[in-house]
Design a protein around this motif. Structure first.
Motif, PDB file in Angstrom:
ATOM      1  N   GLY A  66       3.236 -16.982   1.710  1.00 53.90           N
ATOM      2  CA  GLY A  66       3.728 -17.536   0.453  1.00 53.90           C
ATOM      3  C   GLY A  66       3.270 -16.807  -0.781  1.00 53.90           C
ATOM      4  N   ILE A  67       2.693 -15.600  -0.634  1.00 57.97           N
ATOM      5  CA  ILE A  67       2.223 -14.818  -1.777  1.00 57.97           C
ATOM      6  C   ILE A  67       3.331 -13.864  -2.220  1.00 57.97           C
ATOM      7  CG2 ILE A  67       0.524 -13.119  -2.561  1.00 57.97           C
ATOM      8  CD1 ILE A  67      -1.435 -14.330  -0.524  1.00 57.97           C
ATOM      9  N   GLU A  68       3.707 -13.953  -3.467  1.00 54.19           N
ATOM     10  CA  GLU A  68       4.790 -13.136  -4.004  1.00 54.19           C
ATOM     11  C   GLU A  68       4.298 -11.704  -4.212  1.00 54.19           C
ATOM     12  OE1 GLU A  68       8.139 -13.386  -7.600  1.00 54.19           O
ATOM     13  OE2 GLU A  68       6.362 -14.679  -7.625  1.00 54.19           O
ATOM     14  N   THR A  69       5.115 -10.724  -3.853  1.00 52.49           N
ATOM     15  CA  THR A  69       4.730  -9.324  -3.990  1.00 52.49           C
ATOM     16  C   THR A  69       5.881  -8.485  -4.538  1.00 52.49           C
ATOM     17  OG1 THR A  69       5.457  -8.605  -1.796  1.00 52.49           O
ATOM     18  CG2 THR A  69       3.237  -9.552  -1.943  1.00 52.49           C
ATOM     19  N   ALA A  70       5.511  -7.325  -5.056  1.00 49.27           N
ATOM     20  CA  ALA A  70       6.481  -6.305  -5.470  1.00 49.27           C
ATOM     21  C   ALA A  70       5.776  -4.963  -5.349  1.00 49.27           C
ATOM     22  CB  ALA A  70       6.953  -6.541  -6.904  1.00 49.27           C
ATOM     23  N   HIS A  71       6.551  -3.878  -5.333  1.00 50.36           N
ATOM     24  CA  HIS A  71       5.925  -2.561  -5.243  1.00 50.36           C
ATOM     25  C   HIS A  71       6.687  -1.551  -6.093  1.00 50.36           C
ATOM     26  CE1 HIS A  71       8.930  -2.229  -1.867  1.00 50.36           C
ATOM     27  NE2 HIS A  71       9.141  -1.083  -2.468  1.00 50.36           N
ATOM     28  N   VAL A  72       5.958  -0.525  -6.524  1.00 53.04           N
ATOM     29  CA  VAL A  72       6.533   0.625  -7.211  1.00 53.04           C
ATOM     30  C   VAL A  72       5.973   1.867  -6.538  1.00 53.04           C
ATOM     31  CG1 VAL A  72       6.732   1.908  -9.366  1.00 53.04           C
ATOM     32  CG2 VAL A  72       6.757  -0.592  -9.402  1.00 53.04           C
ATOM     33  N   ARG A  73       6.860   2.675  -5.984  1.00 51.29           N
ATOM     34  CA  ARG A  73       6.454   3.911  -5.320  1.00 51.29           C
ATOM     35  C   ARG A  73       6.540   5.071  -6.310  1.00 51.29           C
ATOM     36  NH1 ARG A  73      10.121   2.544   0.011  1.00 51.29           N
ATOM     37  NH2 ARG A  73       8.663   1.038   0.945  1.00 51.29           N
ATOM     38  N   VAL A  74       5.424   5.748  -6.510  1.00 50.54           N
ATOM     39  CA  VAL A  74       5.393   6.870  -7.442  1.00 50.54           C
ATOM     40  C   VAL A  74       6.083   8.062  -6.790  1.00 50.54           C
ATOM     41  CG1 VAL A  74       3.938   8.359  -8.858  1.00 50.54           C
ATOM     42  CG2 VAL A  74       3.226   6.000  -8.386  1.00 50.54           C
ATOM     43  N   ARG A  75       6.999   8.696  -7.508  1.00 53.62           N
ATOM     44  CA  ARG A  75       7.792   9.801  -6.953  1.00 53.62           C
ATOM     45  C   ARG A  75       8.047  10.845  -8.037  1.00 53.62           C
ATOM     46  NH1 ARG A  75      12.787   5.517  -6.200  1.00 53.62           N
ATOM     47  NH2 ARG A  75      13.605   5.617  -8.328  1.00 53.62           N
ATOM     48  N   ASP A  76       6.972  11.394  -8.562  1.00 52.03           N
ATOM     49  CA  ASP A  76       7.060  12.276  -9.726  1.00 52.03           C
ATOM     50  C   ASP A  76       7.261  13.746  -9.396  1.00 52.03           C
ATOM     51  OD1 ASP A  76       4.357  11.738  -8.741  1.00 52.03           O
ATOM     52  OD2 ASP A  76       3.673  13.191 -10.214  1.00 52.03           O
ATOM     53  N   ASP A  77       7.102  14.150  -8.128  1.00 49.08           N
ATOM     54  CA  ASP A  77       7.127  15.568  -7.765  1.00 49.08           C
ATOM     55  C   ASP A  77       8.560  16.100  -7.738  1.00 49.08           C
ATOM     56  OD1 ASP A  77       6.777  18.080  -6.789  1.00 49.08           O
ATOM     57  OD2 ASP A  77       5.861  17.480  -4.892  1.00 49.08           O
ATOM     58  N   VAL A  78       8.952  16.831  -8.782  1.00 43.05           N
ATOM     59  CA  VAL A  78      10.335  17.301  -8.902  1.00 43.05           C
ATOM     60  C   VAL A  78      10.663  18.391  -7.895  1.00 43.05           C
ATOM     61  CG1 VAL A  78      10.401  16.694 -11.351  1.00 43.05           C
ATOM     62  CG2 VAL A  78       9.788  19.033 -10.682  1.00 43.05           C
ATOM     63  N   ALA A  79       9.635  18.996  -7.283  1.00 42.38           N
ATOM     64  CA  ALA A  79       9.887  20.069  -6.316  1.00 42.38           C
ATOM     65  C   ALA A  79      10.230  19.544  -4.937  1.00 42.38           C
ATOM     66  CB  ALA A  79       8.661  20.985  -6.222  1.00 42.38           C
ATOM     67  N   SER A  80       9.932  18.276  -4.673  1.00 43.30           N
ATOM     68  CA  SER A  80      10.024  17.778  -3.302  1.00 43.30           C
ATOM     69  C   SER A  80      11.414  17.296  -2.908  1.00 43.30           C
ATOM     70  CB  SER A  80       9.013  16.649  -3.071  1.00 43.30           C
ATOM     71  OG  SER A  80       9.177  15.613  -4.022  1.00 43.30           O
ATOM     72  N   ALA A  81      12.305  17.093  -3.852  1.00 46.83           N
ATOM     73  CA  ALA A  81      13.684  16.696  -3.552  1.00 46.83           C
ATOM     74  C   ALA A  81      14.502  16.822  -4.837  1.00 46.83           C
ATOM     75  CB  ALA A  81      13.752  15.266  -3.022  1.00 46.83           C
ATOM     76  N   PRO A  82      15.810  17.055  -4.732  1.00 44.84           N
ATOM     77  CA  PRO A  82      16.657  17.167  -5.927  1.00 44.84           C
ATOM     78  C   PRO A  82      16.864  15.796  -6.579  1.00 44.84           C
ATOM     79  CG  PRO A  82      17.989  17.310  -3.941  1.00 44.84           C
ATOM     80  CD  PRO A  82      16.564  17.307  -3.491  1.00 44.84           C
ATOM     81  N   PRO A  83      17.379  15.763  -7.803  1.00 46.93           N
ATOM     82  CA  PRO A  83      17.563  14.494  -8.520  1.00 46.93           C
ATOM     83  C   PRO A  83      18.428  13.481  -7.785  1.00 46.93           C
ATOM     84  CG  PRO A  83      17.768  16.338 -10.036  1.00 46.93           C
ATOM     85  CD  PRO A  83      17.687  16.929  -8.668  1.00 46.93           C
ATOM     86  N   ASP A  84      19.411  13.949  -6.995  1.00 45.53           N
ATOM     87  CA  ASP A  84      20.269  12.983  -6.300  1.00 45.53           C
ATOM     88  C   ASP A  84      19.577  12.364  -5.079  1.00 45.53           C
ATOM     89  OD1 ASP A  84      20.264  15.263  -4.760  1.00 45.53           O
ATOM     90  OD2 ASP A  84      22.431  15.283  -4.403  1.00 45.53           O
ATOM     91  N   ARG A  85      18.362  12.840  -4.768  1.00 47.40           N
ATOM     92  CA  ARG A  85      17.559  12.242  -3.705  1.00 47.40           C
ATOM     93  C   ARG A  85      16.186  11.868  -4.247  1.00 47.40           C
ATOM     94  NH1 ARG A  85      16.974  16.679  -0.192  1.00 47.40           N
ATOM     95  NH2 ARG A  85      15.253  15.485   0.691  1.00 47.40           N
ATOM     96  N   VAL A  86      16.182  11.302  -5.441  1.00 49.81           N
ATOM     97  CA  VAL A  86      14.920  11.016  -6.110  1.00 49.81           C
ATOM     98  C   VAL A  86      14.045  10.068  -5.301  1.00 49.81           C
ATOM     99  CG1 VAL A  86      15.833   9.080  -7.455  1.00 49.81           C
ATOM    100  CG2 VAL A  86      13.893  10.394  -8.347  1.00 49.81           C
ATOM    101  N   GLU A  87      14.666   9.186  -4.504  1.00 48.04           N
ATOM    102  CA  GLU A  87      13.876   8.238  -3.712  1.00 48.04           C
ATOM    103  C   GLU A  87      13.090   8.939  -2.604  1.00 48.04           C
ATOM    104  OE1 GLU A  87      17.802   8.839  -1.806  1.00 48.04           O
ATOM    105  OE2 GLU A  87      17.164   8.304  -3.842  1.00 48.04           O
ATOM    106  N   ASP A  88      13.409  10.216  -2.318  1.00 50.17           N
ATOM    107  CA  ASP A  88      12.681  10.979  -1.303  1.00 50.17           C
ATOM    108  C   ASP A  88      11.528  11.782  -1.899  1.00 50.17           C
ATOM    109  OD1 ASP A  88      14.307  10.111   0.744  1.00 50.17           O
ATOM    110  OD2 ASP A  88      15.699  11.785   0.555  1.00 50.17           O
ATOM    111  N   ARG A  89      11.397  11.776  -3.206  1.00 47.23           N
ATOM    112  CA  ARG A  89      10.331  12.558  -3.826  1.00 47.23           C
ATOM    113  C   ARG A  89       8.957  11.926  -3.562  1.00 47.23           C
ATOM    114  NH1 ARG A  89      12.861  14.290  -9.785  1.00 47.23           N
ATOM    115  NH2 ARG A  89      14.237  15.917  -8.966  1.00 47.23           N
ATOM    116  N   ARG A  90       7.958  12.773  -3.478  1.00 49.62           N
ATOM    117  CA  ARG A  90       6.612  12.292  -3.213  1.00 49.62           C
ATOM    118  C   ARG A  90       5.843  12.089  -4.517  1.00 49.62           C
ATOM    119  NH1 ARG A  90       5.901  18.103  -0.407  1.00 49.62           N
ATOM    120  NH2 ARG A  90       5.710  19.363  -2.282  1.00 49.62           N
ATOM    121  N   GLY A  91       4.793  11.314  -4.439  1.00 50.02           N
ATOM    122  CA  GLY A  91       3.949  11.065  -5.592  1.00 50.02           C
ATOM    123  C   GLY A  91       2.771  12.009  -5.620  1.00 50.02           C
TER     124      GLY A  91
END
Length: 584
Positions: free
Chosen positions: A124-149
């Motif tokens: 019953g504990i409410e949660t949320a998350h934010v995945r840091v993905r700042d590395d522009v070299a790790s994937a192109p902009p159209d795959r931003v969710e694949d970028r690493r932090g």
């Protein structure tokens, strides 16, 4: 390489003991898991929990503090914390307003933090998350969710801590944190490799006059290996790639971080910043704040990263709020930097490394069992002894698996598998006399899942656990039963990890092995396992042809071709161990 340690297996344990002891006025350690907890956190607010692999100090434990995170869940070196560590750490600081998790976008972290959240939500504990993905070299902009932090963690954690301390709701704190994440862009370059404690070789090799452009925080290969270039040339190229990825224009304001990867001096970082500032001035982009430091490191890796954090008035409000930890501070320090005097002293006990820890490859374990000749079915006791044999076998291959993983990953797979199998063996040794064969597999899987961390903990724990979970109690496993159990495990692994054959993962070995089990179960247990072992071995060989779609090899693209996947190799070893035990 000489490292100032005692035993490789105890690095994280002893590091946390020393860290907590040195800064005990600020922190306490969770009594049961590797969680760093803030002593005097504000009450009645959203709890901010960060975390990831150790070896990046002062990230993550050093970013627990006033106006920063309330706790950090710490995994093994370069491996995400396991779900239980995440769950227990978050539960220790949750105060009725929910938990916001902030962590780098890596397969292992994503899987383990997802499971930790599930465990909290089940209560019953409410949660949320934010995945840091700042590395522009790790994937192109159209795959931003694949970028690493990478070093962008600093700005995202700073903003998230301020938003939570401001008393915002979980939904609103998450929105602000995501905005900070999306406005943060980084790129890194490596000049020299890191070496994991207890591992004989560096996690990658560079020639005397080579650099790795686009290097990840765990030593993942970059997008380009090139010749050494002067600081100004590198800085201009890196700045240009970040700017190309953003909507920055004249009149905008940014915070700049030039982050060292562990072995880079402030002198060198300052020389890089000098050029970055010149380029920003030329583009009429104002520097609101700048920082030169080693915040997100990779052991003693040489090199640096550049991060730009684009501000607007809303983000500036949270960036300007004061914060303090022994390694990071902004704004007025006053009360938050004052020594907190406390009367109480807490003693913490952690499990010490057992005498049978495997620190290097050993001889193949011997099969020892009461029954003679090949087995035709598995009793609960047979299964228990078989899984202990497999645990010893995999632990004996720690260096072999580490070497495979070092080629295109971060070199921690062998360490993680050896640690998980050690825990599985310890649990299995307690189960002598167990009558339910499924309970044996389930217990071994849970032990791995809760101890390994990284993507491997979830995946390989599920290999044993998922197929046996919720099965009706049974004393004997037939060949057909084993085939059905492994099919169920494969389905669960693919559901959670989303990998298919051809993605260069353990699924490339597991899928053909399961298909071989199903096709040969009418031929008896031994012949079935021989077919599965052969199919898994071919699956390992096939991974050399594939471009990685998951994990830390993903950013290498075609450069990963020619190398086998370490997870697939572990699957092959497990099926080989099954066959060897059954054959006797």
């Amino acid at each position: 390489m000489k490292k100032i340690i005692n035993h490789a297996d105890n690095v994280v344990k002893e590091m946390l003991e020393g860290y907590i002891s040195a800064y005990s006025r600020y922190y306490r350690k969770h009594p049961d898991v590797n969680g760093v907890l803030l002593r005097q956190k504000r009450r009645g607010k959203v709890a901010l929990v960060i975390g990831g692999g150790s070896g990046h100090e002062p990230m993550f434990s050093g970013f627990v503090g006033k106006g920063l995170a309330d706790a950090a869940a710490c995994g093994n070196v370069f491996a995400s914390p396991d779900p239980n560590t995440i769950y227990e750490t978050a539960k220790a600081v949750e105060d009725g307003q929910g938990v916001l998790f902030v962590y780098g976008c890596y397969a292992g972290d994503n899987l383990n933090f997802d499971m930790g959240e599930e465990m909290l939500r089940d209560e019953g504990i409410e949660t949320a998350h934010v995945r840091v993905r700042d590395d522009v070299a790790s994937a192109p902009p159209d795959r931003v969710e694949d970028r690493r932090g990478i070093a962008g963690d600093v700005f995202v954690v700073k903003t998230a801590g301020a938003a939570c301390d401001a008393g915002l709701s979980l939904e609103e704190a998450t929105r602000i944190t995501k905005k900070a994440r999306d406005n943060t862009k980084s790129i890194g370059v490596a000049t020299a490799p890191a070496q994991l404690p207890g591992v004989e070789k560096p996690i990658f090799e560079l020639g005397e006059n080579e650099i790795e452009y686009g290097m990840g925080l765990h030593g993942e290969r970059g997008v380009l290996r090139t010749k050494w270039q002067p600081a100004d040339v590198l800085a201009e190229k890196m700045y240009g790639q970040i700017k190309e990825d953003t909507a920055l224009k004249a009149g905008d304001e940014v915070c700049v971080l030039v982050n060292g990867l562990g072995a880079t001096t402030i002198t060198e970082l300052a020389i890089v910043y000098r050029k970055v500032k010149e380029l920003l001035d030329k583009d009429k982009i104002r520097v609101y704040d700048a920082d030169l430091n080693n915040y997100c490191t990779s052991q003693e890796m040489g090199g640096f990263s550049i991060t730009l954090f684009q501000l607007d008035e809303e983000l500036k409000q949270y960036y300007d709020m004061p914060c303090y930890s022994p390694y990071y501070a902004k704004g007025e320090l006053t009360e938050s930097s004052r020594e907190i005097k406390e009367e109480c002293e807490e003693k913490y006990q952690e499990e010490t490394c057992s005498a049978d820890s495997v620190s290097q490859d050993t001889e193949e374990p011997c099969v020892s069992r009461e029954k003679k000749g090949p087995l035709t079915e598995l009793t609960a006791e047979d299964a228990r002894e078989m899984l202990i044999y497999i645990a010893d076998k995999v632990r004996a291959k720690k260096s072999y698996l580490t070497e495979i993983d070092s080629a295109i990953g971060d070199g921690d797979h062998g360490i993680g598998m050896a640690g998980g199998m050690k825990k599985a063996k310890e649990r299995l040794q307690q189960m002598k006399g167990e009558q339910n064969v499924y309970a044996v597999f389930e217990a071994a899987g849970k032990a791995m899942l809760m101890s390994m961390g990284g993507a491997s903990g979830v995946i390989f724990g599920s290999l044993y656990l998922a197929g046996a979970k919720d099965m009706e109690e049974k004393g004997v496993l037939t060949p057909e039963d084993l085939a059905k159990m492994e099919r169920k495990s494969l389905a669960a692994i693919q559901e959670r990890g989303k990998a298919e054959v051809g993605d260069k993962t353990m699924v490339d070995a597991l899928t053909p092995a399961v298909e071989a089990l199903e096709a040969n179960c009418d031929k008896g247990l031994l012949e079935m396992l021989r077919a599965a072992e052969e199919a898994a071995g071919q699956g390992v060989e096939d991974t050399k042809k594939y471009v990685a779609k998951f994990g830390r090899a993903k950013s290498l693209m075609e450069r990963a071709i020619g190398y086998q996947d370490a997870g697939a190799a572990s699957v092959w070893l497990i099926f080989q161990g099954m066959r060897e035990y059954v054959e006797g």
